[in-house]
Design a protein around this motif. Structure first.
Motif, PDB file in Angstrom:
ATOM      1  N   MET A 106       0.835  -1.184   0.000  1.00 54.35           N
ATOM      2  CA  MET A 106       0.000   0.000   0.000  1.00 54.35           C
ATOM      3  C   MET A 106       0.880   1.248   0.000  1.00 54.35           C
ATOM      4  O   MET A 106       1.858   1.325   0.753  1.00 54.35           O
ATOM      5  N   GLU A 107       0.552   2.188  -0.841  1.00 53.30           N
ATOM      6  CA  GLU A 107       1.353   3.399  -0.959  1.00 53.30           C
ATOM      7  C   GLU A 107       1.204   4.264   0.286  1.00 53.30           C
ATOM      8  O   GLU A 107       0.097   4.464   0.805  1.00 53.30           O
ATOM      9  N   ALA A 108       2.323   4.776   0.783  1.00 61.26           N
ATOM     10  CA  ALA A 108       2.308   5.602   1.983  1.00 61.26           C
ATOM     11  C   ALA A 108       1.608   6.929   1.714  1.00 61.26           C
ATOM     12  O   ALA A 108       1.694   7.492   0.616  1.00 61.26           O
ATOM     13  N   ILE A 109       0.910   7.428   2.741  1.00 59.18           N
ATOM     14  CA  ILE A 109       0.231   8.727   2.646  1.00 59.18           C
ATOM     15  C   ILE A 109       1.198   9.799   3.123  1.00 59.18           C
ATOM     16  O   ILE A 109       1.660   9.763   4.270  1.00 59.18           O
ATOM     17  N   PRO A 110       1.537  10.771   2.294  1.00 55.77           N
ATOM     18  CA  PRO A 110       2.478  11.807   2.720  1.00 55.77           C
ATOM     19  C   PRO A 110       1.885  12.683   3.821  1.00 55.77           C
ATOM     20  O   PRO A 110       0.675  12.945   3.846  1.00 55.77           O
ATOM     21  N   LEU A 111       2.722  13.123   4.729  1.00 60.11           N
ATOM     22  CA  LEU A 111       2.263  13.997   5.797  1.00 60.11           C
ATOM     23  C   LEU A 111       1.678  15.292   5.243  1.00 60.11           C
ATOM     24  O   LEU A 111       0.776  15.882   5.851  1.00 60.11           O
ATOM     25  N   THR A 112       2.158  15.713   4.110  1.00 60.59           N
ATOM     26  CA  THR A 112       1.674  16.968   3.514  1.00 60.59           C
ATOM     27  C   THR A 112       0.158  16.955   3.298  1.00 60.59           C
ATOM     28  O   THR A 112      -0.469  18.015   3.274  1.00 60.59           O
ATOM     29  N   SER A 113      -0.437  15.769   3.178  1.00 59.80           N
ATOM     30  CA  SER A 113      -1.879  15.688   2.935  1.00 59.80           C
ATOM     31  C   SER A 113      -2.699  16.127   4.149  1.00 59.80           C
ATOM     32  O   SER A 113      -3.891  16.415   4.018  1.00 59.80           O
ATOM     33  N   LEU A 114      -2.061  16.181   5.341  1.00 56.83           N
ATOM     34  CA  LEU A 114      -2.767  16.573   6.556  1.00 56.83           C
ATOM     35  C   LEU A 114      -2.417  17.984   7.025  1.00 56.83           C
ATOM     36  O   LEU A 114      -3.033  18.480   7.976  1.00 56.83           O
ATOM     37  N   LEU A 115      -1.457  18.598   6.398  1.00 58.23           N
ATOM     38  CA  LEU A 115      -1.001  19.904   6.861  1.00 58.23           C
ATOM     39  C   LEU A 115      -2.014  20.990   6.529  1.00 58.23           C
ATOM     40  O   LEU A 115      -2.760  20.884   5.550  1.00 58.23           O
ATOM     41  N   PRO A 116      -2.081  22.058   7.339  1.00 62.00           N
ATOM     42  CA  PRO A 116      -3.057  23.131   7.114  1.00 62.00           C
ATOM     43  C   PRO A 116      -2.860  23.821   5.770  1.00 62.00           C
ATOM     44  O   PRO A 116      -1.750  23.857   5.216  1.00 62.00           O
ATOM     45  N   GLU A 117      -3.922  24.370   5.264  1.00 61.27           N
ATOM     46  CA  GLU A 117      -3.848  25.108   4.003  1.00 61.27           C
ATOM     47  C   GLU A 117      -2.912  26.294   4.174  1.00 61.27           C
ATOM     48  O   GLU A 117      -2.937  26.993   5.189  1.00 61.27           O
ATOM     49  N   GLY A 118      -2.065  26.494   3.195  1.00 59.65           N
ATOM     50  CA  GLY A 118      -1.113  27.590   3.251  1.00 59.65           C
ATOM     51  C   GLY A 118       0.117  27.309   4.090  1.00 59.65           C
ATOM     52  O   GLY A 118       0.910  28.214   4.373  1.00 59.65           O
ATOM     53  N   PHE A 119       0.296  26.048   4.492  1.00 58.35           N
ATOM     54  CA  PHE A 119       1.430  25.658   5.319  1.00 58.35           C
ATOM     55  C   PHE A 119       2.739  25.955   4.596  1.00 58.35           C
ATOM     56  O   PHE A 119       2.955  25.519   3.462  1.00 58.35           O
ATOM     57  N   ASN A 120       3.627  26.694   5.261  1.00 55.11           N
ATOM     58  CA  ASN A 120       4.928  27.040   4.691  1.00 55.11           C
ATOM     59  C   ASN A 120       6.016  26.367   5.523  1.00 55.11           C
ATOM     60  O   ASN A 120       6.301  26.797   6.647  1.00 55.11           O
ATOM     61  N   PRO A 121       6.645  25.295   5.029  1.00 55.81           N
ATOM     62  CA  PRO A 121       7.638  24.566   5.836  1.00 55.81           C
ATOM     63  C   PRO A 121       8.823  25.419   6.263  1.00 55.81           C
ATOM     64  O   PRO A 121       9.470  25.105   7.261  1.00 55.81           O
ATOM     65  N   ARG A 122       9.104  26.514   5.554  1.00 59.45           N
ATOM     66  CA  ARG A 122      10.248  27.339   5.910  1.00 59.45           C
ATOM     67  C   ARG A 122       9.995  28.206   7.143  1.00 59.45           C
ATOM     68  O   ARG A 122      10.898  28.908   7.605  1.00 59.45           O
ATOM     69  N   GLN A 123       8.799  28.121   7.670  1.00 57.23           N
ATOM     70  CA  GLN A 123       8.493  28.797   8.936  1.00 57.23           C
ATOM     71  C   GLN A 123       8.663  27.862  10.137  1.00 57.23           C
ATOM     72  O   GLN A 123       8.483  28.286  11.265  1.00 57.23           O
ATOM     73  N   TYR A 124       9.049  26.595   9.877  1.00 58.63           N
ATOM     74  CA  TYR A 124       9.026  25.572  10.921  1.00 58.63           C
ATOM     75  C   TYR A 124      10.378  24.905  11.123  1.00 58.63           C
ATOM     76  O   TYR A 124      11.120  24.668  10.169  1.00 58.63           O
ATOM     77  N   LYS A 125      10.650  24.587  12.383  1.00 57.36           N
ATOM     78  CA  LYS A 125      11.669  23.622  12.739  1.00 57.36           C
ATOM     79  C   LYS A 125      10.947  22.389  13.280  1.00 57.36           C
ATOM     80  O   LYS A 125       9.946  22.514  13.982  1.00 57.36           O
ATOM     81  N   VAL A 126      11.462  21.202  12.980  1.00 63.49           N
ATOM     82  CA  VAL A 126      10.898  19.971  13.520  1.00 63.49           C
ATOM     83  C   VAL A 126      11.730  19.551  14.727  1.00 63.49           C
ATOM     84  O   VAL A 126      12.958  19.496  14.661  1.00 63.49           O
ATOM     85  N   HIS A 127      11.037  19.264  15.815  1.00 56.12           N
ATOM     86  CA  HIS A 127      11.710  18.756  17.011  1.00 56.12           C
ATOM     87  C   HIS A 127      11.443  17.273  17.125  1.00 56.12           C
ATOM     88  O   HIS A 127      10.336  16.847  17.471  1.00 56.12           O
TER      89      HIS A 127
END
Length: 275
Positions: free
Chosen positions: A1-22
């Motif tokens: 089964m193909e994996a579901i990318p996390l991007t499919s759950l992220l809020p509309e307008g999500f900009n990854p360059r505003q985030y650090k992942v801990h």
């Protein structure tokens, strides 16, 4: 089964360059997933800690806690807005606030699959997002490991402390009305201590004492704790039940079985029992 990318759950307008992942991992004392499950204030502290570097130097922190059994599995711990940054190193130098409006319903429910590369636990979102996928979504927020069954207990002292701190009802109910014989073994050396719970003290209350004191008042275990230190002790000393009975069981039977297991496991001659 193909994996579901996390991007499919992220809020509309999500900009990854505003985030650090801990990527929160075991700190040699506590597992982050236990903290996330039981203590919101302490979990906030995990996401406000500054090391030598100014790692949380973006607007948001996307926090995840590593599973104790699978290093590639992470439980979502919320999106934190960084309101203030101070320069003090090795301290809670960030003021952060949980953004409930940003993926709030997924906190402690969303399991994310990701295999870390390298040792850095604070990464830019855009560098890791392409390899982060949805593993599962729980119906209810994660509240800690469920009771595995009397014959499947094989847990470290750190695990036991987490269960006691969380006041897990399933563990307490299963153990508080039972007498029994247990073994504590050092996974590093293989040396064992055999003990028992009898009288008016069920297994749960006896193990609560271990969670609080680490040594349970036992001379041999006290000596080991003094020699090895708290960190070694919490990590390497593991608990299991050898036998268990209802509280109606005669105490003499429990003590006879305790002595039997001490002999079988050479807990006196080659372990930590002193009697």
């Amino acid at each position: 089964m193909e994996a579901i990318p996390l991007t499919s759950l992220l809020p509309e307008g999500f900009n990854p360059r505003q985030y650090k992942v801990h990527f929160a991992v075991w700190n040699q004392v506590k597992y982050p997933i236990d903290v996330l499950a039981s203590n919101p204030e302490e979990w906030q502290g995990w996401n406000s800690w500054r090391s030598v570097k100014d790692d949380f130097n973006r607007e948001f922190v996307f926090s995840v806690a590593q599973d104790k059994h699978d290093a590639t599995l992470w439980l979502f711990g919320g999106i934190w807005e960084v309101l203030e940054r101070r320069s003090t190193q090795q301290a809670h130098s960030y003021t952060v606030a949980l953004r409930e409006d940003l993926m709030g319903p997924f906190v402690r429910r969303l399991w994310i699959r990701h295999k870390r590369s390298g040792r850095n636990i604070r990464r830019t979102m855009e560098s890791v997002l392409p390899t982060m996928t949805v593993s599962s979504i729980l119906q209810e927020p994660f509240a800690g490991d469920p009771f595995p069954g009397h014959d499947r207990i094989n847990h470290s002292l750190a695990d036991l402390q987490a269960v006691v701190t969380q006041a897990r009802a399933d563990w307490r109910i299963a153990l508080e009305s039972m007498k029994g014989v247990y073994v504590i073994h050092d996974k590093e050396t293989g040396l064992r201590y055999v003990g028992s719970a009898y009288g008016d003290t069920g297994i749960w209350q006896r193990w609560v004492t271990y969670a609080a004191t680490l040594h349970g008042g036992n001379v041999g275990l006290k000596a080991l704790l003094e020699e090895k230190g708290d960190e070694y002790y919490r990590t390497n000393m593991r608990f299991a039940l050898l036998e268990y009975w209802s509280m109606r069981t005669d105490d003499d039977h429990v003590l006879q079985r305790e002595s039997y297991w001490k002999d079988v496991m050479h807990a006196r001659s080659l372990g930590h029992n002193k009697n």
